[in-house]
Design a protein around this motif. Structure first.
Motif, PDB file in Angstrom:
ATOM      1  N   THR A  56     -25.223 -46.498  18.634  1.00 30.81           N
ATOM      2  CA  THR A  56     -24.206 -47.498  18.970  1.00 30.81           C
ATOM      3  C   THR A  56     -24.777 -48.911  18.846  1.00 30.81           C
ATOM      4  N   MET A  57     -26.004 -49.121  19.318  1.00 31.92           N
ATOM      5  CA  MET A  57     -26.646 -50.443  19.180  1.00 31.92           C
ATOM      6  C   MET A  57     -26.768 -50.810  17.697  1.00 31.92           C
ATOM      7  N   PHE A  58     -27.194 -49.843  16.892  1.00 32.29           N
ATOM      8  CA  PHE A  58     -27.346 -50.054  15.453  1.00 32.29           C
ATOM      9  C   PHE A  58     -26.012 -50.448  14.816  1.00 32.29           C
ATOM     10  N   GLN A  59     -24.947 -49.729  15.180  1.00 34.78           N
ATOM     11  CA  GLN A  59     -23.624 -50.042  14.632  1.00 34.78           C
ATOM     12  C   GLN A  59     -23.150 -51.424  15.086  1.00 34.78           C
ATOM     13  N   GLN A  60     -23.415 -51.781  16.323  1.00 35.41           N
ATOM     14  CA  GLN A  60     -23.011 -53.099  16.831  1.00 35.41           C
ATOM     15  C   GLN A  60     -23.705 -54.211  16.063  1.00 35.41           C
ATOM     16  N   VAL A  61     -24.970 -54.018  15.757  1.00 36.38           N
ATOM     17  CA  VAL A  61     -25.726 -55.035  15.018  1.00 36.38           C
ATOM     18  C   VAL A  61     -25.210 -55.118  13.582  1.00 36.38           C
ATOM     19  N   LEU A  62     -24.990 -53.980  12.952  1.00 38.22           N
ATOM     20  CA  LEU A  62     -24.513 -53.972  11.566  1.00 38.22           C
ATOM     21  C   LEU A  62     -23.126 -54.591  11.417  1.00 38.22           C
ATOM     22  N   ARG A  63     -22.259 -54.270  12.332  1.00 37.73           N
ATOM     23  CA  ARG A  63     -20.864 -54.722  12.228  1.00 37.73           C
ATOM     24  C   ARG A  63     -20.625 -56.098  12.835  1.00 37.73           C
ATOM     25  N   HIS A  64     -21.573 -56.580  13.618  1.00 39.90           N
ATOM     26  CA  HIS A  64     -21.425 -57.855  14.326  1.00 39.90           C
ATOM     27  C   HIS A  64     -20.182 -57.876  15.211  1.00 39.90           C
ATOM     28  N   ARG A  65     -19.779 -56.706  15.643  1.00 35.12           N
ATOM     29  CA  ARG A  65     -18.647 -56.611  16.569  1.00 35.12           C
ATOM     30  C   ARG A  65     -18.789 -55.320  17.356  1.00 35.12           C
ATOM     31  N   LYS A  66     -18.012 -55.216  18.389  1.00 33.77           N
ATOM     32  CA  LYS A  66     -18.095 -54.052  19.260  1.00 33.77           C
ATOM     33  C   LYS A  66     -16.991 -53.050  18.930  1.00 33.77           C
ATOM     34  N   SER A  67     -17.319 -51.793  19.078  1.00 35.15           N
ATOM     35  CA  SER A  67     -16.359 -50.706  18.862  1.00 35.15           C
ATOM     36  C   SER A  67     -15.361 -50.651  20.015  1.00 35.15           C
ATOM     37  N   LYS A  68     -14.197 -50.118  19.745  1.00 31.97           N
ATOM     38  CA  LYS A  68     -13.196 -49.930  20.797  1.00 31.97           C
ATOM     39  C   LYS A  68     -13.479 -48.655  21.596  1.00 31.97           C
ATOM     40  N   ARG A  69     -14.404 -47.827  21.115  1.00 24.96           N
ATOM     41  CA  ARG A  69     -14.686 -46.554  21.777  1.00 24.96           C
ATOM     42  C   ARG A  69     -16.063 -46.486  22.414  1.00 24.96           C
ATOM     43  N   ARG A  70     -17.007 -47.323  21.960  1.00 25.69           N
ATOM     44  CA  ARG A  70     -18.370 -47.246  22.475  1.00 25.69           C
ATOM     45  C   ARG A  70     -18.989 -48.624  22.619  1.00 25.69           C
ATOM     46  N   ARG A  71     -19.849 -48.761  23.627  1.00 26.63           N
ATOM     47  CA  ARG A  71     -20.628 -49.989  23.819  1.00 26.63           C
ATOM     48  C   ARG A  71     -22.014 -49.597  24.302  1.00 26.63           C
ATOM     49  N   ALA A  72     -23.009 -50.307  23.834  1.00 26.11           N
ATOM     50  CA  ALA A  72     -24.376 -50.111  24.318  1.00 26.11           C
ATOM     51  C   ALA A  72     -24.891 -51.478  24.741  1.00 26.11           C
ATOM     52  N   VAL A  73     -25.519 -51.550  25.897  1.00 29.68           N
ATOM     53  CA  VAL A  73     -26.027 -52.823  26.408  1.00 29.68           C
ATOM     54  C   VAL A  73     -27.394 -52.626  27.042  1.00 29.68           C
ATOM     55  N   LYS A  74     -28.180 -53.694  27.027  1.00 29.32           N
ATOM     56  CA  LYS A  74     -29.438 -53.759  27.762  1.00 29.32           C
ATOM     57  C   LYS A  74     -29.295 -54.919  28.713  1.00 29.32           C
ATOM     58  N   GLU A  75     -29.511 -54.667  29.993  1.00 24.13           N
ATOM     59  CA  GLU A  75     -29.344 -55.700  30.994  1.00 24.13           C
ATOM     60  C   GLU A  75     -30.630 -55.892  31.771  1.00 24.13           C
ATOM     61  N   HIS A  76     -30.852 -57.129  32.204  1.00 25.91           N
ATOM     62  CA  HIS A  76     -32.034 -57.433  33.002  1.00 25.91           C
ATOM     63  C   HIS A  76     -31.816 -57.040  34.450  1.00 25.91           C
ATOM     64  N   MET A  77     -32.851 -56.456  35.041  1.00 26.89           N
ATOM     65  CA  MET A  77     -32.833 -56.110  36.452  1.00 26.89           C
ATOM     66  C   MET A  77     -34.256 -56.224  36.966  1.00 26.89           C
ATOM     67  N   SER A  78     -34.432 -56.835  38.108  1.00 24.45           N
ATOM     68  CA  SER A  78     -35.772 -56.965  38.671  1.00 24.45           C
ATOM     69  C   SER A  78     -36.116 -55.740  39.497  1.00 24.45           C
ATOM     70  N   ILE A  79     -37.246 -55.140  39.139  1.00 21.71           N
ATOM     71  CA  ILE A  79     -37.765 -53.972  39.850  1.00 21.71           C
ATOM     72  C   ILE A  79     -39.210 -54.283  40.201  1.00 21.71           C
ATOM     73  N   PRO A  80     -39.645 -54.035  41.427  1.00 23.90           N
ATOM     74  CA  PRO A  80     -41.031 -54.305  41.787  1.00 23.90           C
ATOM     75  C   PRO A  80     -42.005 -53.670  40.796  1.00 23.90           C
ATOM     76  N   ALA A  81     -43.009 -54.422  40.394  1.00 23.76           N
ATOM     77  CA  ALA A  81     -43.971 -53.982  39.378  1.00 23.76           C
ATOM     78  C   ALA A  81     -44.686 -52.701  39.773  1.00 23.76           C
ATOM     79  N   THR A  82     -44.877 -52.439  41.042  1.00 22.58           N
ATOM     80  CA  THR A  82     -45.584 -51.248  41.478  1.00 22.58           C
ATOM     81  C   THR A  82     -44.776 -49.977  41.222  1.00 22.58           C
ATOM     82  N   CYS A  83     -43.493 -50.118  40.972  1.00 19.72           N
ATOM     83  CA  CYS A  83     -42.643 -48.935  40.759  1.00 19.72           C
ATOM     84  C   CYS A  83     -42.181 -48.803  39.326  1.00 19.72           C
ATOM     85  N   ALA A  84     -42.322 -49.830  38.513  1.00 20.90           N
ATOM     86  CA  ALA A  84     -41.792 -49.782  37.157  1.00 20.90           C
ATOM     87  C   ALA A  84     -42.783 -49.188  36.187  1.00 20.90           C
TER      88      ALA A  84
END
Length: 109
Positions: A81-109
């Motif tokens: 899905t990420m590959f298709q989003q990059v190739l098409r420069h648009r998002k599908s109506k059926r699928r989305r892939a995202v990477k989001e930032h989240m802070s997690i303590p370094a001792t657990c990551a």
């Protein structure tokens, strides 16, 4: 405990009139009637899960809980899905892939 930013990989897929949201890094799943609602619910679920793992009664197992990955087939869907989003420069109506930032303590990551 120091914090380091992590990217959380999420994948959303339409199934009939519902949207399913998958957090591949923690093997969490949610469903909702809209993509936006699924995204909000999954975000909340991720934050609650991480908080419970770090300060809840399961904190002794935080390292295991915060390193619980989804099966390969879901990662394949995510990257396709990420590959298709990059190739098409648009998002599908059926699928989305995202990477989001989240802070997690370094001792657990």
């Amino acid at each position: 405990m120091s914090q380091k930013p992590n990217l959380v990989s999420c994948y959303f897929e339409r199934d009939g009139d519902q949207w399913l949201g998958f957090c591949l890094d923690f093997t969490l799943v949610t469903q909702a009637r809209s993509l936006e609602e699924a995204h909000r619910k999954l975000d909340s679920q991720i934050r609650d899960y991480v908080s419970d793992a770090l300060v809840g009664q399961d904190r002794a197992y935080a390292n295991q809980l915060l390193n619980r990955r989804a099966p390969l087939k879901y990662w394949a869907k995510f990257y396709w899905t990420m590959f298709q989003q990059v190739l098409r420069h648009r998002k599908s109506k059926r699928r989305r892939a995202v990477k989001e930032h989240m802070s997690i303590p370094a001792t657990c990551a």
